[in-house]
Design a protein around this motif. Structure first.
Motif, short mmCIF file in Angstrom:
data_model
loop_
_atom_site.label_atom_id
_atom_site.label_comp_id
_atom_site.label_asym_id
_atom_site.label_seq_id
_atom_site.Cartn_x
_atom_site.Cartn_y
_atom_site.Cartn_z
N ASN A 8 2.93 32.96 -33.43
CA ASN A 8 4.03 33.27 -32.51
C ASN A 8 4.23 34.77 -32.30
OD1 ASN A 8 4.95 33.82 -35.07
ND2 ASN A 8 6.98 32.94 -34.77
N LYS A 9 3.44 35.59 -32.99
CA LYS A 9 3.50 37.04 -32.82
C LYS A 9 2.31 37.59 -32.03
CE LYS A 9 7.25 37.63 -35.30
NZ LYS A 9 8.50 38.18 -34.72
N LEU A 10 1.43 36.71 -31.57
CA LEU A 10 0.25 37.14 -30.82
C LEU A 10 0.66 37.58 -29.41
CD1 LEU A 10 -2.81 37.38 -30.28
CD2 LEU A 10 -2.79 34.94 -29.69
N VAL A 11 0.12 38.72 -28.99
CA VAL A 11 0.37 39.24 -27.65
C VAL A 11 -0.83 38.91 -26.77
CG1 VAL A 11 0.85 41.27 -26.24
CG2 VAL A 11 1.81 41.09 -28.55
N SER A 12 -0.65 38.00 -25.85
CA SER A 12 -1.68 37.72 -24.83
C SER A 12 -1.34 38.52 -23.58
CB SER A 12 -1.70 36.23 -24.50
OG SER A 12 -0.44 35.82 -23.97
N TYR A 13 -2.21 38.41 -22.57
CA TYR A 13 -1.91 39.13 -21.33
C TYR A 13 -0.62 38.63 -20.71
CZ TYR A 13 -1.91 40.30 -16.41
OH TYR A 13 -1.53 40.72 -15.17
N GLU A 14 -0.41 37.33 -20.74
CA GLU A 14 0.80 36.77 -20.15
C GLU A 14 2.05 37.28 -20.88
OE1 GLU A 14 -1.90 35.08 -20.92
OE2 GLU A 14 -2.60 34.54 -18.90
N THR A 15 1.97 37.36 -22.23
CA THR A 15 3.09 37.89 -23.00
C THR A 15 3.33 39.35 -22.66
OG1 THR A 15 2.57 36.37 -24.80
CG2 THR A 15 4.03 38.21 -25.31
N PHE A 16 2.24 40.11 -22.57
CA PHE A 16 2.34 41.53 -22.24
C PHE A 16 2.98 41.72 -20.87
CE2 PHE A 16 0.59 45.42 -20.36
CZ PHE A 16 0.85 46.35 -21.37
N ARG A 17 2.57 40.93 -19.92
CA ARG A 17 3.07 41.07 -18.55
C ARG A 17 4.53 40.63 -18.41
NH1 ARG A 17 0.36 36.81 -15.04
NH2 ARG A 17 1.87 35.61 -16.27
N ASP A 18 4.87 39.51 -19.02
CA ASP A 18 6.18 38.91 -18.79
C ASP A 18 7.27 39.43 -19.73
OD1 ASP A 18 4.89 37.39 -16.87
OD2 ASP A 18 4.58 35.68 -18.21
N ARG A 19 6.92 39.81 -20.96
CA ARG A 19 7.94 40.16 -21.94
C ARG A 19 7.97 41.64 -22.32
NH1 ARG A 19 7.00 36.47 -26.99
NH2 ARG A 19 8.45 38.06 -27.77
N ILE A 20 6.83 42.30 -22.23
CA ILE A 20 6.75 43.66 -22.75
C ILE A 20 6.69 44.71 -21.66
CG2 ILE A 20 5.37 45.21 -24.21
CD1 ILE A 20 4.43 42.78 -25.76
N TRP A 21 6.03 44.40 -20.54
CA TRP A 21 5.73 45.40 -19.53
C TRP A 21 6.96 46.15 -19.04
CZ3 TRP A 21 2.59 48.72 -17.87
CH2 TRP A 21 2.63 49.22 -16.57
N GLU A 22 8.02 45.45 -18.73
CA GLU A 22 9.20 46.11 -18.20
C GLU A 22 9.87 47.03 -19.22
OE1 GLU A 22 10.27 46.26 -15.19
OE2 GLU A 22 8.70 44.90 -14.44
N ASN A 23 9.62 46.82 -20.50
CA ASN A 23 10.21 47.66 -21.55
C ASN A 23 9.42 48.93 -21.80
OD1 ASN A 23 12.35 45.77 -22.27
ND2 ASN A 23 10.72 44.50 -23.16
N ILE A 24 8.17 49.01 -21.31
CA ILE A 24 7.33 50.16 -21.63
C ILE A 24 6.80 50.90 -20.40
CG2 ILE A 24 6.60 49.10 -23.81
CD1 ILE A 24 3.94 48.40 -22.46
N ARG A 25 6.95 50.34 -19.23
CA ARG A 25 6.34 50.95 -18.05
C ARG A 25 7.00 52.25 -17.64
NH1 ARG A 25 7.29 47.33 -12.78
NH2 ARG A 25 6.19 49.13 -11.90
N GLY A 26 8.27 52.43 -17.93
CA GLY A 26 8.97 53.64 -17.52
C GLY A 26 9.06 53.73 -16.00
#
Length: 584
Positions: free
Chosen positions: A420-438
């Protein structure tokens, strides 16, 4: 006028009733037609039974009558269907025809076989078909052939035949052709084609369509008599497409280049013609008449014909061209590039079979692909060809890395890789991207994910150093041929990567490149201590979906640079975040 208007209103108001009445009428008509047809069929069957000179079907009708009346021989025929009785009768008549044909009793002037045939009159006379017709005449015995080749259509027909007697008849026909028998029943040249296409009688209703390929015979189709024209047209189309699409002879040229490791041979699969349309030499490779891919051909040696009868699940090995055989037998690590349908996967299967024969049964082989479906296909192809794959492993790259990681982490007793801690592309795009894109607007989530997986974490340099690339190396030293971003874009991408790494560490997240780096580090340490390797040979299909770090891991599984066979096609890449050229 008022009556018509009233009827129209009534019809509109009673649409459902009218439709129901119409359906009842249609059913009644169909029922009447069925009764009439049954009556006519029964009448004809009665007439057929009364005929004493009906040939094959008179015997079938007689045996059915015995079954109904319960007279002698009932145990022999009890429980048999009409079709089974007809097949048995066809087989008996065919044997008689073979005897007549081998004795040169068949007339050269008429396509019939006169004679008593054990009180059977000949009902097997054929009406001439329109278009291509068979030229007649009995030819002397020809030279024997080296092998029999079957197209996928011919093999598909054989797979559908469950009656062993039909399979025996088919194998017998192939054996007669292989021995050079070219009697009239076995060889009738079809007219209407620019090539010499021949038919062989299998039974009263089916024909084998074949051509001569040097000292080999290529079986194109097994079809009903009424479909001969269509099959002949498909054969012509295949020949025509060989010429028009420049695929008469597949030429695979190899050259040694600097790549994954020193001495890796990169082979590019291309094709060109073997000559003009008037060239009498048969092409080495054909085009599938219904698709833009090479025609798949199975090769059977004469000594293996019995397996067609005894083992209905047997899959004869695929025929390789001379260039494909050169690839399979090439020494060292090979990287084979080719588009879909060019036979790359079959080269992998043949390479694995060759290595088993060369190095013995104790050879530890590993086949790796991105999907389990492809792994199952390669395993099934080899098992179908009678190969012993007990010492070979077929596994997805993801499952392989998981197994290696679990084995190496047993000593610590810690599970570092929670699902449940694995980062796939879908996880990166949907959950993380908006927090790191600046404020980044030009580069999207896929651009950054590709830079992380393929270069910052997944490159050979990162795998060898067991840590992500430093910013100075990533921005200034990666060539433009490898990374398509310019210097300014790389700087911005690296800043976002650093934000991603901070976010992942804070939330205890990990991606597959973290696991690959961990496994590589543990594997190198273990190999330094023991000096042993898990596999002798590794084979990879669809290698374009692998990162450089994953390929490096596969090299470490065998401990050498001459033990891999890699196959791929950049046009088929399906994995998100993989971007590197094979020449690297």
């Amino acid at each position: 006028m008022q009556k018509i208007q009233w009827l129209q209103k009534w019809a509109k108001a009673n649409k459902k009733k009218i439709k129901a009445l119409q359906r009842k009428k249609d059913k009644a008509v169909i029922r009447v037609q069925t009764i009439v047809r049954c009556f006519i069929a029964q009448k004809k069957i009665k007439q057929m039974r009364e005929l004493q000179s009906f040939g094959v079907w008179s015997k079938v009708a007689l045996e059915v009558s015995r079954l109904e009346l319960g007279v002698e021989d009932r145990p022999h025929y009890f429980g048999k269907s009409w079709v089974q009785l007809k097949v048995e009768a066809d087989l008996v008549v065919q044997e008689q025809l073979d005897l007549l044909d081998s004795s040169s009793l068949a007339s050269e002037e008429d396509d019939t076989w006169p004679g008593d045939l054990n009180n059977y009159t000949d009902e097997l006379q054929e009406t001439p078909r329109a278009g291509p017709v068979a030229s007649k005449g009995t030819e002397p015995k020809a030279e024997g052939v080296n092998s029999i080749q079957l197209t996928s259509d011919a093999l598909k027909w054989l797979r559908t035949v469950k009656d062993e007697k039909y399979r025996e008849m088919f194998a017998k026909r192939l054996g007669q052709l292989a021995q050079g028998d070219r009697s009239y029943c076995l060889r009738k040249t079809l007219k209407g084609s620019s090539r010499v296409v021949t038919e062989t009688k299998l039974d009263s209703g089916q024909r084998i369509i074949w051509t001569q390929q040097g000292k080999d015979i290529l079986i194109w189709f097994i079809c009903k008599h009424k479909h001969i024209n269509r099959c002949l047209n498909l054969v012509d189309i295949s020949y025509e497409r060989v010429i028009s699409s420049n695929m008469g002879k597949q030429e695979l040229e190899g050259q040694d280049v600097k790549g994954i490791a020193a001495g890796v041979g990169i082979v590019n699969a291309s094709a060109n013609t073997s000559g003009p349309a008037t060239d009498p030499v048969e092409p080495e490779i054909f085009v599938n008449p219904t698709a833009n891919v090479p025609l798949k051909i199975h090769s059977i040696y004469i000594s293996e014909l019995d397996r067609l009868v005894s083992d209905e699940n047997w899959t004869p090995p695929f025929k390789l061209t001379s260039q494909e055989e050169d690839i399979v037998n090439r020494e060292g690590t090979v990287l084979l590039l080719g588009r879909a349908g060019t036979g790359k996967t079959y080269c992998v299967c043949n390479r694995m079979a060759r290595d088993r024969k060369r190095y013995g049964k104790n050879l530890r082989q590993l086949f790796v692909a991105k999907t389990g479906r492809l792994c199952g296909l390669v395993k099934a192809l080899q098992e179908g060809a009678g190969e012993d794959v007990s010492t070979s492993r077929f596994v997805k790259i993801k499952s392989l890395i998981e197994d290696l990681s679990n084995t190496m982490d047993k000593s610590t007793g810690k599970n570092l890789w929670l699902a449940n801690k694995l980062v796939s592309y879908e996880t990166f795009r949907d959950r993380i991207w908006e927090n790191i894109r600046g404020k980044e607007k030009e580069l999207d989530a896929l651009h950054i994910w590709t830079q992380i997986r393929s270069f910052i974490k997944g490159s050979f340099e990162a795998a060898q150093s067991h840590r992500p690339l430093e910013e100075s190396f990533y921005v200034g030293k990666l060539s433009k041929d490898r990374c398509r971003l310019d210097r300014d874009q790389r700087q911005r991408a690296y800043v976002i990567f650093e934000r991603y790494q901070v976010y992942a560490d804070k939330h205890g997240l990990w991606d597959d490149m973290d696991r690959v780096t961990h496994v590589l580090q543990a594997m190198q340490s273990e190999q330094t201590k023991k000096g042993t390797y898990m596999y002798n040979r590794v084979y990879v299909d669809e290698v374009q979906d692998f990162t450089q770090a994953e390929i490096g891991l596969l090299f470490h599984l065998t401990g050498g640079h001459d033990t891999l066979f890699l196959v791929g096609d950049t046009a088929q890449a399906v994995s998100h975040g993989v971007d590197f050229r094979f020449e690297e």
